[in-house]
Design an enzyme around this catalytic site. Sequence first.
Site, PDB file in Angstrom:
ATOM      1  N   ARG A 102       0.882  -1.174   0.000  1.00 16.04           N
ATOM      2  CA  ARG A 102       0.000   0.000   0.000  1.00 16.04           C
ATOM      3  C   ARG A 102       0.916   1.220   0.000  1.00 16.04           C
ATOM      4  O   ARG A 102       1.597   1.499   0.993  1.00 16.04           O
ATOM      5  CB  ARG A 102      -0.910  -0.020   1.233  1.00 16.04           C
ATOM      6  N   HIS A 129      -7.022   1.215  -6.818  1.00 16.86           N
ATOM      7  CA  HIS A 129      -7.338   0.492  -5.574  1.00 16.86           C
ATOM      8  C   HIS A 129      -8.160  -0.751  -5.926  1.00 16.86           C
ATOM      9  O   HIS A 129      -9.343  -0.856  -5.593  1.00 16.86           O
ATOM     10  CB  HIS A 129      -8.121   1.407  -4.638  1.00 16.86           C
ATOM     11  N   GLN A 132     -10.255  -2.878  -3.132  1.00 10.63           N
ATOM     12  CA  GLN A 132     -11.496  -2.261  -2.683  1.00 10.63           C
ATOM     13  C   GLN A 132     -12.623  -2.525  -3.663  1.00 10.63           C
ATOM     14  O   GLN A 132     -13.750  -2.856  -3.274  1.00 10.63           O
ATOM     15  CB  GLN A 132     -11.293  -0.756  -2.506  1.00 10.63           C
ATOM     16  N   ASP A 224     -16.449   8.989  -2.213  1.00 10.21           N
ATOM     17  CA  ASP A 224     -15.243   8.829  -1.413  1.00 10.21           C
ATOM     18  C   ASP A 224     -14.940  10.173  -0.763  1.00 10.21           C
ATOM     19  O   ASP A 224     -15.503  11.211  -1.145  1.00 10.21           O
ATOM     20  CB  ASP A 224     -14.089   8.389  -2.321  1.00 10.21           C
ATOM     21  N   CYS A 264     -16.017   3.688   0.527  1.00  9.05           N
ATOM     22  CA  CYS A 264     -14.883   2.826   0.892  1.00  9.05           C
ATOM     23  C   CYS A 264     -14.373   3.087   2.300  1.00  9.05           C
ATOM     24  O   CYS A 264     -13.618   2.271   2.834  1.00  9.05           O
ATOM     25  CB  CYS A 264     -13.758   2.977  -0.121  1.00  9.05           C
ATOM     26  N   ARG A 292     -14.059  -6.677   2.168  1.00  8.98           N
ATOM     27  CA  ARG A 292     -12.626  -6.547   1.902  1.00  8.98           C
ATOM     28  C   ARG A 292     -11.915  -7.830   2.351  1.00  8.98           C
ATOM     29  O   ARG A 292     -11.015  -8.330   1.670  1.00  8.98           O
ATOM     30  CB  ARG A 292     -12.052  -5.336   2.645  1.00  8.98           C
TER      31      ARG A 292
END
Length: 307
Positions: A102, A129, A132, A224, A264, A292
Site C-alpha cells: 500500500r 485500488h 477495494q 469517497d 470505501c 474486503r
Amino acid sequence: MKHLLSLNHLTTEEIFKILKLAEQLKSDNYRGVTHHILKGKTLGMIFSKSSTRTRVSFEVGMYQLGGSALFLSSNDIQLGRGESIYDTAHVLSRYLNGIMIRTYAQKDVDDLAEFGSIPIINGLTDREHPCQILADLQTIYEQKGKLEGLKLAYIGDGNNIAHSLLHGCSKVGMDIAIAAPKGYECDEEIVEQAKEAAKKTGGKVLITEDPVEAIKGADAVYTDTWVSMGQESEKAERLKIFMPYQINKELWKYTNDGAIFLHCLPAYRGYEVTEDIIDGSMSVIFDEAENRLHAQKAVMAILMGNL
C-alpha cells in the site's frame, strides 16, 4: 493471473472467479468451515500509507487461510530509499510467498512485480485500488443478485477509487457514470481503457461534470472522501469545489428504487455524504467493509494457493 496490480490486467472471467471464491469463503467462514489453503505461507505487508481496513483484513485473511502475515512499515524497510526496488524485490522473494503493498506510486507496485518472483497485490496506490473494488462488486452482487446491466454512479473526486471502478464495472458489464468537477476528472487513459472493455461486455461509460446526469437511474451510488491522505493543505479549497457533489436526499431522488449506497471509508458525514444517506436503509457500507476480508482472501488463495 500472477499478480493483482490493476483490474485492467484481469479478464472478465478472472474477476468473476475471484468473486465466486470470495462468496464461498465468506459462506464457509460463517458456517465455521476452516481452510488451510495457505498453511506455512507468509504474506509480507508493506505500508507506505497507513490503513485500518487494509492491515486488519489482510492479516486476518492470512490467519483464516492458515498462513501468517508480516507487517512492514516504511520505517522497517529501505524500499526505494536506501535500497533499490530491484534488490528489495529479489531479497523479499527469497523470504516470502507474496507481498501486499500500500503505497503512493503505481510504479513501485509494478516494479516489485517485474523484478520479484512472487505474487504482488496492490493494496492501494494514488492511481488505483483494485482490492477495494473487488469487495464493492461482491457487495453489489450480494444485494442485487447480478452485476451485468446494473448502473453504478460515482460522484466526487476522480481518484484511485474512481479509476478502479471504471476498470471493474466495465469488465463485468455494468454501466458506470462518473461525475467530477473540472480539474478533478479521471485519468483519460483509464477512461479509454474502460470504454474499450465496455465494448466487449455491453456496459456503458459516462463521464460528466453534472452529478444529476450521472446519478439518474443508478442502482448503486458511490462516493469517497474529498480530501485524501496527503491533500490536507487543499482541504478548504476542495470542500468549496466539491460541495455541489454531496450525496444527499435531494440528489438521491434521481436513483432507481432500491438503490444502494457505497463508501470505501473513512467517511466524513456532512461533507461528501449526509447522515441520512450513509446511516440510512440504503447504506451497505459495513457489508462492503467486511467484504474486503473475503475478496482479499480469494485473491490470496488464487495467487498464493494456486487455486
